[in-house]
Each structure stands twice: as C-alpha cells, then as structure tokens.
Enzyme design. Structure first.
Site, PDB file in Angstrom:
ATOM      1  N   GLY A   1      48.330 -63.864 -19.748  1.00 13.14           N
ATOM      2  CA  GLY A   1      48.370 -64.792 -18.637  1.00 13.14           C
ATOM      3  C   GLY A   1      47.157 -65.707 -18.672  1.00 13.14           C
ATOM      4  O   GLY A   1      46.139 -65.395 -19.291  1.00 13.14           O
ATOM      5  N   CYS A   2      47.245 -66.843 -17.989  1.00  7.37           N
ATOM      6  CA  CYS A   2      46.151 -67.812 -18.040  1.00  7.37           C
ATOM      7  C   CYS A   2      44.869 -67.266 -17.405  1.00  7.37           C
ATOM      8  O   CYS A   2      43.801 -67.269 -18.035  1.00  7.37           O
ATOM      9  CB  CYS A   2      46.572 -69.127 -17.397  1.00  7.37           C
ATOM     10  SG  CYS A   2      47.222 -68.977 -15.718  1.00  7.37           S
TER      11      CYS A   2
END
Length: 314
Positions: free
Chosen positions: A114-115
């Site tokens: 995920g970012c």
C-alpha cells in the site's frame, strides 16, 4: 513477448500501469472489450490466457479474480489490500532484503504494498532489522497524501467545479485508528504493537510525505540523527529506487518538506532530521508511483529479469 492482462484497467492504478507499457516491445497487452470488463467468464478467459495478470480491483473482486486462475503458469500481481499479509504471497518490496527480492523473482503471487505502508515500512523495517528500534516501541506516524490515492470517486469530488470549502484544507481521516494499511505496516515490519497512524488527505493530485518520530533514549541504543542517517544510507546503498537524501538537505527548502514534490517520480526519498533527544525520519514519494503502479511495474521487471526501472521514471 509476455502476455499481460490488467484486470481493472480503467481505475487510477490500472490506467497508470497501462501507460507505463507504452514503447515496450517485450509486452503484449491483452485488452478486454470495455463492455465485457465486468463479465466473469470473459475475465476468466483473459486471466488464464495471460502470463502475468495485474489486479487493480477492490479487495473482494481481487480475491474472486485469483480464484479464477486455472493453470500453474499465470502470475498474479495484486495491487489491492487483499493478499498483502497472506501466506504464499510475496510482499512486493524488493529493497527490504535479498529474500524479498528473490520471493518476487520466483513467485507466482505478488502483493504490491500500500502507498502509506510503503513510506512507513521503508523506515521501520531496516531499523528493526538492524537492531536499532525495539519491536515493542510504540511507533507513531503521520502522513500527507494527494487526493488521487482515494480513487476515482474522490478525485471527481476534489476536481468538481463546485465543491465543499472544506476540501481546500488538509483533512485528517481514519480517526478510529483502523486504516486498512495498518495490518501490513505491523506484520511486515514485525512490530509487536499496532502503530498509531494519522493520515491526511490534501488538495493536490499526487505525492506523499510520511513521518515517524522517535525518542532516542527509547531506542535499543541511543542514536543521533546523523547516526540514523548513516545507517539508512548503508542499508539502502546501491538501490536505484531509494534515495537517502544528504543530511541537512531540508535546509535547501527553508526547513519545509512538501508532500507533492515527488509527483510523477517512481522512487522514494528518505530524510532524517531532529536532534539528540528526538529524531524524525520521513519518506517522500508519489502515491501513484512507488506507492502503487510504479511498484507493480518494478515487480514485473524483476519477474522478467530486465532492469528494474524499465518503463519507469527515476
């Protein structure tokens, strides 16, 4: 030439992945007709006809797509949250260790980080692996992100001609401390406590800044900012995508770090600041680059055995 299918090609991440294949002669894109892109039978055909399928879908749809694989050859690169902590899935962050890179290279199932998790794990994983940060440290982090990371609906809201005035201001969210990236942030790093995490969505398109603060006397061994900087510089030495910025670099920006400065770039910057009592470690990158589609393409390049930055911007 490898056959690649992008399931969810009309979403933000899927579109960016598709764009990065322009000019490549080692990839054949399997394009599903737009009117059939939600037809399960057609999706199944395209997945099984591909050598590599990217999943750019909500979690439930990603799980359904994986269940459609009917052969031993198709490789899945999933950009959703669904499989990041699942057994049998390689975590798609090759710079963390030799083992991570090998698992991506040889795996059939790869979960793209995920970012927010990317920014967090870049900092915490090496500090724990190097014996600097205790696993039971009460880690906290705050982060600013462009609105593109929230998906097409939120992008439309921010870019509407008439919109709520509150959107002009940064907005904190996930106030219940249940952000979907917390699970991987804890498991991948090995932290014993779930991190305290405060994400903030801002009025710019893309780019992310995540910061973790530490009390030096609570580290396994007290470290100055200079010593933490030296450790991270050595840990990530030789990595194309990770740039530990020169100590004191923030002075060139008058002591400010802007969240949108790395928009359009596929690497990640690390800054170490603070003083003898309190150290801040920050990561700055594009939430759509190293935080999403750029990381997915890097994993593909590792699988194909070509240069990891092929088709990417560094």
């Amino acid at each position: 030439m490898k056959k690649v299918f992008i399931d969810g090609s009309e979403g933000t991440t899927g579109l960016r992945i598709f764009e990065r294949f322009e000019g490549r002669n080692d990839i054949e894109i399997l394009k599903i007709p737009s009117e059939l892109r939600k037809d399960p039978d057609e999706i199944r055909k395209y997945i099984n006809a591909s050598d590599i399928t990217f999943l750019c879908l909500p979690d439930a749809a990603a799980r359904e797509a994986v269940a459609m694989v009917e052969n031993e050859n198709t490789i899945i690169i999933d950009t959703s949250t669904a499989h990041r902590t699942e057994e049998g899935w390689a975590y798609g962050y090759p710079e963390l260790s030799k083992g991570h890179r090998e698992a991506i290279k040889n795996g059939k199932r790869i979960a793209v980080p995920g970012c927010y998790a990317t920014g967090f794990i870049t900092i915490i994983y090496p500090l724990i692996a190097g014996g600097i940060l205790p696993k039971d440290y009460p880690v906290s982090a705050f982060a600013m992100s462009g609105y593109s990371g929230a998906g097409k609906k939120t992008i439309a809201v921010y870019e509407a001609a008439e919109r709520d005035k509150e959107l002009d201001s940064p907005r904190e969210y996930a106030l219940t401390q249940n952000h979907k990236h917390l699970k991987e942030m804890q498991k991948i790093t090995g932290l014993e406590r779930t991190p305290l995490f405060s994400p903030i969505i801002c009025d710019y398109y893309s780019g992310m800044l995540l910061t973790t603060p530490f009390y030096t006397d609570m580290l396994t061994k007290a470290k100055t900012p200079e010593e933490v900087h030296a450790f991270l510089s050595e840990y990530y030495a030789g990595e194309k995508f990770i740039k530990v910025m020169p100590f004191g670099k923030e002075a060139e920006y008058n002591g400010f770090l802007a969240g949108n400065a790395c928009s359009g770039w596929d690497g990640i910057e690390i800054y170490v600041t603070g003083n003898e009592d309190r150290v801040l470690v920050s990561t700055r990158f594009d939430n759509l680059g190293k935080g999403a589609s750029g990381a997915a393409i890097q994993c593909l390049n590792i699988i194909l055995g070509c240069e990891e930055d092929k088709g990417l911007v560094l």
